[in-house]
Design an enzyme around this catalytic site. Structure first.
Site, PDB file in Angstrom:
ATOM      1  N   LYS A  22       0.847  -1.212   0.000  1.00 16.82           N
ATOM      2  CA  LYS A  22       0.000   0.000   0.000  1.00 16.82           C
ATOM      3  C   LYS A  22       0.871   1.247   0.000  1.00 16.82           C
ATOM      4  CE  LYS A  22      -1.749   1.425   4.064  1.00 16.82           C
ATOM      5  NZ  LYS A  22      -1.452   2.835   4.446  1.00 16.82           N
ATOM      6  N   ASN A  23       1.928   1.242   0.835  1.00 16.43           N
ATOM      7  CA  ASN A  23       2.727   2.465   1.002  1.00 16.43           C
ATOM      8  C   ASN A  23       3.768   2.652  -0.082  1.00 16.43           C
ATOM      9  OD1 ASN A  23       1.120   2.923   3.165  1.00 16.43           O
ATOM     10  ND2 ASN A  23       2.626   2.385   4.726  1.00 16.43           N
ATOM     11  N   CYS A 117      -4.742  12.088  13.392  1.00 13.86           N
ATOM     12  CA  CYS A 117      -5.464  10.820  13.258  1.00 13.86           C
ATOM     13  C   CYS A 117      -5.300  10.114  14.595  1.00 13.86           C
ATOM     14  CB  CYS A 117      -4.938  10.019  12.083  1.00 13.86           C
ATOM     15  SG  CYS A 117      -3.462   9.114  12.450  1.00 13.86           S
ATOM     16  N   ARG A 122       0.535  14.098  13.774  1.00 15.52           N
ATOM     17  CA  ARG A 122       1.061  13.868  12.421  1.00 15.52           C
ATOM     18  C   ARG A 122       1.073  15.140  11.573  1.00 15.52           C
ATOM     19  NH1 ARG A 122      -1.149   8.253  10.203  1.00 15.52           N
ATOM     20  NH2 ARG A 122       0.688   8.437   8.873  1.00 15.52           N
ATOM     21  N   ASP A 305       4.781   0.144  12.286  1.00 15.45           N
ATOM     22  CA  ASP A 305       3.558  -0.466  11.727  1.00 15.45           C
ATOM     23  C   ASP A 305       3.404  -1.918  12.113  1.00 15.45           C
ATOM     24  OD1 ASP A 305       3.550   1.385   8.576  1.00 15.45           O
ATOM     25  OD2 ASP A 305       3.052   1.923  10.630  1.00 15.45           O
ATOM     26  N   ARG A 397      -8.638  -0.644   4.795  1.00 12.80           N
ATOM     27  CA  ARG A 397      -7.781   0.398   4.210  1.00 12.80           C
ATOM     28  C   ARG A 397      -6.449  -0.186   3.742  1.00 12.80           C
ATOM     29  NH1 ARG A 397      -7.014   5.725   7.493  1.00 12.80           N
ATOM     30  NH2 ARG A 397      -5.698   5.957   5.655  1.00 12.80           N
TER      31      ARG A 397
HETATM   32  C1  EPZ Z   1       4.261   6.709   6.694  1.00 13.66           C
HETATM   33  O1  EPZ Z   1       3.467   7.708   7.295  1.00 13.66           O
HETATM   34  C2  EPZ Z   1       3.348   5.512   6.520  1.00 13.66           C
HETATM   35  N1  EPZ Z   1       2.245   5.877   5.635  1.00 13.66           N
HETATM   36  C3  EPZ Z   1       2.818   5.072   7.895  1.00 13.66           C
HETATM   37  O2  EPZ Z   1       2.045   3.906   7.687  1.00 13.66           O
HETATM   38  C4  EPZ Z   1       3.998   4.726   8.791  1.00 13.66           C
HETATM   39  O3  EPZ Z   1       3.520   4.400  10.075  1.00 13.66           O
HETATM   40  C5  EPZ Z   1       4.951   5.935   8.874  1.00 13.66           C
HETATM   41  O4  EPZ Z   1       5.349   6.331   7.553  1.00 13.66           O
HETATM   42  C6  EPZ Z   1       6.202   5.620   9.681  1.00 13.66           C
HETATM   43  O5  EPZ Z   1       6.881   4.552   9.090  1.00 13.66           O
HETATM   44  C7  EPZ Z   1       2.449   5.918   4.309  1.00 13.66           C
HETATM   45  O6  EPZ Z   1       3.541   5.682   3.816  1.00 13.66           O
HETATM   46  C8  EPZ Z   1       1.262   6.269   3.456  1.00 13.66           C
HETATM   47  P1  EPZ Z   1       6.225  10.002   8.924  1.00 13.66           P
HETATM   48  P2  EPZ Z   1       4.028   9.213   7.376  1.00 13.66           P
HETATM   49  O7  EPZ Z   1       6.089  11.296   8.193  1.00 13.66           O
HETATM   50  O8  EPZ Z   1       4.925   9.485   6.228  1.00 13.66           O
HETATM   51  C9  EPZ Z   1       6.449  13.160  12.474  1.00 13.66           C
HETATM   52  C10 EPZ Z   1       0.178   2.559   7.795  1.00 13.66           C
HETATM   53  O9  EPZ Z   1      -0.184   1.902   8.738  1.00 13.66           O
HETATM   54  N2  EPZ Z   1       6.396  14.183  11.401  1.00 13.66           N
HETATM   55  O10 EPZ Z   1       7.394   9.117   8.616  1.00 13.66           O
HETATM   56  O11 EPZ Z   1       2.879  10.108   7.601  1.00 13.66           O
HETATM   57  C11 EPZ Z   1       5.173  12.352  12.543  1.00 13.66           C
HETATM   58  O12 EPZ Z   1       4.220  13.012  13.342  1.00 13.66           O
HETATM   59  C12 EPZ Z   1       0.651   3.971   7.998  1.00 13.66           C
HETATM   60  O13 EPZ Z   1       0.257   2.151   6.605  1.00 13.66           O
HETATM   61  C13 EPZ Z   1       6.448  15.532  11.744  1.00 13.66           C
HETATM   62  O14 EPZ Z   1       6.516  15.888  12.918  1.00 13.66           O
HETATM   63  O15 EPZ Z   1       4.898   9.145   8.699  1.00 13.66           O
HETATM   64  C14 EPZ Z   1       5.637  11.052  13.154  1.00 13.66           C
HETATM   65  O16 EPZ Z   1       5.707  11.215  14.559  1.00 13.66           O
HETATM   66  C15 EPZ Z   1       0.351   4.450   9.399  1.00 13.66           C
HETATM   67  N3  EPZ Z   1       6.411  16.474  10.751  1.00 13.66           N
HETATM   68  C16 EPZ Z   1       7.039  10.881  12.591  1.00 13.66           C
HETATM   69  O17 EPZ Z   1       7.448  12.194  12.149  1.00 13.66           O
HETATM   70  C17 EPZ Z   1       6.341  16.116   9.431  1.00 13.66           C
HETATM   71  O18 EPZ Z   1       6.323  17.014   8.562  1.00 13.66           O
HETATM   72  C18 EPZ Z   1       7.123   9.927  11.403  1.00 13.66           C
HETATM   73  O19 EPZ Z   1       6.111  10.302  10.492  1.00 13.66           O
HETATM   74  C19 EPZ Z   1       6.292  14.731   9.096  1.00 13.66           C
HETATM   75  C20 EPZ Z   1       6.342  13.798  10.096  1.00 13.66           C
END
Ligand code: EPZ
Length: 417
Positions: A22-23, A117, A122, A305, A397
């Site tokens: 998916k990702n 969420c 996030r 995850d 999802r």
């Molecule tokens: C991706 O989400 C995945 N989703 C998530 O999978 C996964 O849990 C996550 O990466 C971590 O591996 C997709 O790829 C569609 P991040 P993403 O930006 O990119 C903080 C699933 O179950 N952050 O790596 O949104 C954030 O709050 C989903 O398939 C900021 O503070 O995650 C988090 O604490 C759930 N500012 C951490 O960084 C930003 O601008 C990592 O988030 C961006 C992120």
């Protein structure tokens, strides 16, 4: 709303085929906006988020020529709408991946802020920081990100924290920017390298994906996307743990063992047998399940995850496990639901202490997010009696045909409307 009903206590045996990641699918679908041509993607997982992304790019002007049985033919010649609406973005945060491509293609974008969420606030401040560094004029108004950029320019960007979609968004924006973009402290998840390789096959010039630093030389245009989505490592991990928790014996086919190394090692530590093939993994659960501790990390560390799924396994271990969630600030909602099934989990901030119990008992429980739902299914598979899981739209999802796949492995599981 659908519910899933499971009669626990049946060891799972047999083979399961993993669906597309998916990702990896979501970013390459957004990347089709970068080229004014007809892109073709195969191996897509048939899950709700992929349907949502197809609807979103269609809303932006992409013609969906074909979209079935895991194949999408998307013609982005007529991308003409720069607005990603709230009603779509609010159901799927990955919609923000259209921000970079829209700014490149149309010079403007109006993408609803994803909002928080269940698992955390996030924010996407890093996505915005990167685009501003490349010359975009970004403001936030009425819950929307409003961006303008006549022509994005290459920049040297350092991410304050590792962000998977942040890395992807800026990398896509850099593909058509003027000059060189250097991205530091980037995500090294396999999905990032997959996106980079796919874009390079269409004429982009990206180096370093999979390492801490990515360098992109902007080009004037790229050809349409052509790719086949690789298997989902999180789905793979989920079925590996299903074998371990039910004391079963499963051959997981069409997977990439290298992508789930950290899970294989943890399962071996917990007493399971894991045998890696080229494109398959055999997992045999053994009694007793030994307690293991884990700290979630960015790739190649233990993935956030898979944290909920491992917690379900640790609920029936012979001792105490400590699980630290370093990536998201609120990703333990499944703990209270597991406790309703007789688990003994204490949550303190980002740490969960799991004291193994002899057995779990089936109960009505509620899914809160995609991976928490998987955790409740795993617990239901081993619990005595009947478990009913509500709000299973979370599962839909990100997991293709989960009940069918588990039933084929011998689980007593059904969906009720
Ligand atoms: C991706 O989400 C995945 N989703 C998530 O999978 C996964 O849990 C996550 O990466 C971590 O591996 C997709 O790829 C569609 P991040 P993403 O930006 O990119 C903080 C699933 O179950 N952050 O790596 O949104 C954030 O709050 C989903 O398939 C900021 O503070 O995650 C988090 O604490 C759930 N500012 C951490 O960084 C930003 O601008 C990592 O988030 C961006 C992120």
């Amino acid at each position: 709303m659908d519910k899933i009903v499971i009669q626990g206590g049946k060891p799972l045996h047999g083979q399961v085929d993993i669906s597309g990641a998916k990702n990896a699918a979501l970013p390459v679908m957004a990347a089709t906006l970068l080229s004014a041509g007809r892109s073709r993607i195969t191996g897509l997982p048939q899950v709700r988020d992929v349907d949502t992304m197809a609807r979103l790019v269609e809303e932006l002007g992409v013609k969906v020529i074909a979209f079935q049985d895991g194949e999408a033919v998307l013609d982005a010649a007529t991308v003409n709408n720069h607005v990603a609406p709230y009603h779509l973005v609010s159901t799927m945060r990955a919609s923000c991946l259209t921000l970079g491509p829209l700014l490149c293609r149309l010079g403007r974008a109006r993408v609803s802020l994803p909002g928080g969420c269940a698992i955390g606030a996030r924010p996407i401040d890093q996505h915005i920081k990167g685009l501003v560094a490349m010359g975009a004029d970004i403001k936030i108004e009425n819950g929307y990100i409003i961006g303008q950029a006549s022509k994005l320019k290459g920049a040297h960007i350092y991410f304050d924290m590792v962000t998977v979609t942040g890395t992807m968004n800026i990398m896509m924006a850099a593909v058509l920017a003027e000059g060189e973009t250097i991205l530091e402290n980037v995500a090294k998840e396999p999905e990032v390298a997959f996106l980079a390789d796919t874009l390079n096959q269409s004429g982009a010039r990206i180096k370093g994906a999979g390492t801490d630093t990515i360098v992109v030389q902007g080009v004037a245009a790229i050809d349409p996307i052509k790719c086949h989505i690789f298997p989902d490592r999180i789905e793979t991990a989920t079925y590996m743990i299903a074998a371990a928790i039910t004391q079963g014996d499963i051959e997981i086919r069409n997977c990439v063992p290298a992508h789930v190394e950290s899970i294989s090692l943890k399962l071996i530590e917990s007493g399971a047998e894991v045998e890696e093939g080229e494109t398959s993994i055999k997992v045999r659960g053994r009694h007793p399940v030994l307690p293991v501790s884990v700290k979630t990390q960015t790739y190649p560390g233990f993935p956030t995850d898979v944290q909920a799924q491992l917690m379900a396994l640790m609920c029936i271990s012979g001792g105490k496990s400590v699980i630290v969630e370093n990536i998201f600030e609120n990703r333990f909602m499944h703990a209270s639901e597991l406790n309703r099934m007789g688990a003994d989990i204490q949550v303190e901030g980002r740490t969960a202490i799991v004291a193994g119990v002899n057995k779990l008992s089936g109960a009505p429980v509620m899914a809160t997010d995609l991976r928490a739902s998987a955790s409740l299914v795993l617990a239901g598979l081993v619990a005595d009696g009947e478990t009913t899981i509500s709000r299973v739209y979370h599962i839909d999802r990100g997991y293709q045909n989960m009940e069918e796949k588990l039933s084929k492995l011998g689980a007593s599981i059904r969906r009720v409307k």
